[in-house]
Design a protein around this motif. Structure first.
Motif, short mmCIF file in Angstrom:
data_model
loop_
_atom_site.label_atom_id
_atom_site.label_comp_id
_atom_site.label_asym_id
_atom_site.label_seq_id
_atom_site.Cartn_x
_atom_site.Cartn_y
_atom_site.Cartn_z
N ALA A 118 0.84 -1.70 -0.14
CA ALA A 118 -0.10 0.11 0.07
C ALA A 118 1.62 1.25 -0.05
N ALA A 119 1.83 1.20 0.79
CA ALA A 119 2.89 1.91 0.70
C ALA A 119 3.53 2.69 -0.53
N LYS A 120 3.36 1.72 -1.07
CA LYS A 120 4.16 2.08 -2.64
C LYS A 120 3.12 2.40 -4.10
N GLU A 121 1.73 1.62 -3.30
CA GLU A 121 1.14 2.37 -4.36
C GLU A 121 0.99 3.94 -4.06
N ARG A 122 1.20 4.56 -2.86
CA ARG A 122 0.91 6.04 -2.36
C ARG A 122 1.51 6.29 -3.61
N MET A 123 2.95 5.74 -3.14
CA MET A 123 4.42 7.15 -3.90
C MET A 123 4.16 6.64 -4.65
N ILE A 124 3.99 6.35 -5.84
CA ILE A 124 3.68 6.04 -6.92
C ILE A 124 2.69 7.38 -7.77
N ALA A 125 1.33 7.28 -6.96
CA ALA A 125 0.65 8.04 -7.12
C ALA A 125 0.73 10.04 -6.73
N VAL A 126 1.81 10.01 -5.99
CA VAL A 126 2.49 11.31 -5.74
C VAL A 126 3.88 11.27 -6.31
N GLY A 127 4.38 10.56 -7.22
CA GLY A 127 5.56 10.75 -7.94
C GLY A 127 6.99 9.96 -7.46
N VAL A 128 6.97 10.05 -6.01
CA VAL A 128 7.95 8.98 -5.83
C VAL A 128 8.50 7.48 -6.08
N PRO A 129 9.45 7.40 -7.50
CA PRO A 129 9.95 6.17 -7.90
C PRO A 129 10.22 4.94 -7.03
N VAL A 130 10.09 3.93 -6.83
CA VAL A 130 9.22 2.75 -7.06
C VAL A 130 10.59 1.37 -7.41
N THR A 131 10.72 0.97 -6.76
CA THR A 131 11.49 -0.04 -7.28
C THR A 131 10.42 -1.41 -7.91
N PRO A 132 10.75 -1.62 -8.87
CA PRO A 132 10.18 -2.70 -10.00
C PRO A 132 9.64 -3.55 -9.13
N GLY A 133 8.66 -4.69 -9.30
CA GLY A 133 7.69 -6.12 -8.78
C GLY A 133 6.55 -5.58 -8.74
N TYR A 134 5.81 -6.76 -8.01
CA TYR A 134 4.22 -6.50 -8.06
C TYR A 134 4.04 -6.74 -6.48
#
Length: 620
Positions: A118-134
């Motif tokens: 959930a944290a990664k999904e939120r980061m994607i939404a605000v434009g913070v780059p995240v590690t590729p994955g599932y």
């Protein structure tokens, strides 16, 4: 301003919080389990409350008992430290609902960042780059294996509720995925009560960079620069430093800005850490650093940030929890010098880093650097909790000076009979790549025995030990004439054996009259060794030589992979033991048959107990 504070934790972090609170004039209340009745944090606090039995699940993890202790002592606030209930949103809400100040972020912020997916999904939404994955909700083994294949091996399986290296497995081969998933989920269930995982691409030259952030209830969020935590073993941090080596101004600005953006996205209040993974194959670059997770609490390694900024983060926590604005603005914060922290653990690197428990009969920590500890001489290292003895923190003008200071400090450690990783830490300080700052999370694993196996003892130490062990009772010259030479002390050849079983021959030794010793312990560069005279003895059996599989320490059996009568191959996993917050797999020492099995899942065991016994496949 908060006037009274209950610390819902133990050990060095409890002592650390108590020190700052007392300096601020805040009354402190400790809590303790049976195992901690005589612990240092209990004596340092103004008041202490017993909250249950030794296992954490019966004491430090029982929120109702902690809140009841706070009410009984009139505590105005609760500080959770780190670990235990520090990132438990429900506990934080219960504290607030009980009318007690929670020294930490809002429960909603903890929930927002508590699950990695959930944290990664939120980061994607605000434009913070995240590690590729599932990050998907389908947690079937088949779907997870398919997603791992799509991401491309190697991959990392991570518990969505994980932290501190728990619930994390690297997988290099698809054939190993199923077993790694089961092990990861089992550990996640035990540590966090949640078996859900996510899949990440494993970065082959990873650097672990994290940024300290701090927010107040008035809408301000600042960063206090980065820390490098890349030096790890089994995903557990070993040495941390600030700032990060090789970090240029442009990359620092990018990563710190991303951290502040992440904190603001969850309306963060208090101390927190945004953790990033960097692909360091071409050095640190802003376009190769990705968000991993947020720790919504104070970090173990927070002292290095304090050292380079001059900020007391615990004081800031208490002030912000009391409603005050942050004491400094972003432009008031700057980096001064270089700081490093080494985690001194009760463990034996030469034996696969098995935790070591028992009484600290001899404990000497360096007095020329900052030490954070929750133990003292004659205290106990308990099997119930994390085996940390102390954090050794140095601050110097630059990185090379900090490494030299850390080498001096770790080499000055003396602990016995409990084993420590002090010598291992000292050897890391002498590693060429570490000194050059060309580090990643795999450095320790690549070095292998170079770091984990102690060097041979110095001849001078052997001679001193042999002389003390071979000293002769003071008798008349004609009563003790062995080796007699007129006007000279007797000379002899002495055979001594160390605690690892190695025999050393010291020839032409001067033997003094005096009280002989049964055992001699010497220390050099953090390593402790004991010596005794080598006495003739019969053939020893035990350990695994006769097929006996012994428990290496007290713990709980969490998996039994064989049954009595099974045929097993050398190296095959037999039993998995959970002790001191880690899993330890016991394997077959040779091909054979399980002749005896004395354990079951959920059972407790003590050190030295025969868990199973094998017979060799080629036995008559």
């Amino acid at each position: 301003m908060i006037q009274s504070l209950l610390i819902a934790n133990r050990g060095e972090i409890a002592c650390r919080i108590i020190r700052t609170a007392k300096a601020m004039g805040v009354r402190t209340i400790a809590v303790y389990s049976d195992a901690d009745a005589k612990a240092l944090h209990v004596r340092q606090a103004d008041e202490a409350v017993h909250i249950g039995a030794s296992p954490a699940r019966e004491s430090y993890l029982v929120g109702d008992k902690i809140i009841a202790a706070a009410k009984a002592t009139g505590a105005e606030a609760i500080h959770p430290g780190y670990g235990f209930l520090s990132e438990n949103a429900d506990f934080a809400q219960d504290v607030i609902d009980a009318g007690i100040v929670w020294v930490g972020p809002n429960p909603d912020s903890i929930r927002a960042m508590g699950l990695k997916d959930a944290a990664k999904e939120r980061m994607i939404a605000v434009g913070v780059p995240v590690t590729p994955g599932y990050l998907g909700a389908d947690q079937s083994p088949e779907r997870l294996a398919a997603e791992a294949a799509a991401v491309g091996y190697p991959v990392l399986i991570k518990a969505v509720a994980g932290g501190g290296g728990k619930g994390m497995r690297r997988v290099d081969d698809p054939a190993d995925f199923a077993d790694a998933l089961v092990s990861c989920q089992r550990e996640a269930a035990s540590s966090f009560g949640n078996t859900d995982v996510l899949i990440e691409k494993y970065i082959l030259s990873p650097r672990h960079i994290e940024v300290q952030v701090f927010g107040d209830s008035h809408g301000t969020v600042v960063h206090l620069f980065e820390r490098d935590c890349s030096l790890q073993r089994r995903h557990q941090k070993v040495i941390e430093e600030a700032p990060a080596p090789g970090m240029d101004a442009v990359t620092r600005e990018a990563i710190c800005a991303a951290a502040v953006k992440a904190a603001k996205a969850v309306d963060y209040v208090g101390a927190g850490t945004i953790e990033f993974i960097a692909d360091a194959s071409e050095g640190l670059r802003a376009d190769r650093i990705w968000f991993m997770e947020m720790n919504t609490r104070l970090q173990v390694e927070h002292p290095v940030t304090e050292e380079i900024t001059g900020v007391d983060l615990v004081e800031w926590q208490l002030r912000v929890a009391g409603g005050e604005a942050l004491p400094k603005r972003q432009e008031d914060l700057a980096i001064n010098g270089w700081a490093m922290e080494a985690r001194l653990y009760a463990e034996n690197p030469a034996s696969g880093f098995l935790p070591s428990t028992g009484t600290l009969e001899h404990l000497r920590l360096p007095n020329f650097v900052r030490i954070e500890t929750g133990v003292e001489e004659a205290g106990e290292v308990s099997p119930f909790y994390d085996p940390m003895i102390a954090k050794i923190i140095v601050h110097a003008e630059d990185r090379s000076a900090a490494i030299a200071a850390l080498w001096d400090a770790t080499g000055d450690v003396e602990v016995w009979p409990v084993r420590t990783n002090a010598g291992f830490l000292a050897r890391i300080c002498q590693d060429a790549d570490f000194g050059a700052g060309t580090i990643d999370t795999g450095l320790i694993e690549r070095r292998g025995d170079v770091l984990t196996v102690p060097p041979a003892p110095k001849p001078a130490h052997l001679r001193d030990a042999a002389a003390a062990l071979a000293a002769r009772p003071m008798l008349g010259v004609w009563d003790d004439a062995i080796g007699l030479r007129l006007n000279a002390a007797p000379r002899s050849e002495v055979r001594i054996v160390d605690d690892a079983g190695a025999v050393h021959v010291v020839a032409d030794l001067m033997i003094d009259d005096g009280p002989p010793q049964d055992e001699v312990v010497s220390f050099f560069l953090g390593e402790g060794r004991s010596y005794r005279l080598d006495q003739p003895r019969g053939t020893a059996i035990g350990g695994t030589a006769d097929g006996a599989i012994l428990s290496p320490m007290p713990g709980r059996i969490i998996a039994v992979d064989v049954a009595a009568g099974d045929s097993v191959a050398k190296g095959q996993k037999l039993v998995t033991l959970e002790a001191m917050k880690m899993e330890h797999s016991l394997t077959a020492p040779f091909d054979g048959t399980v002749a005896e099995l004395n354990v079951e899942v959920g059972g407790q065991t003590q050190e030295g107990v025969v868990l199973a016994r094998l017979t060799r496949a080629d036995a008559a």
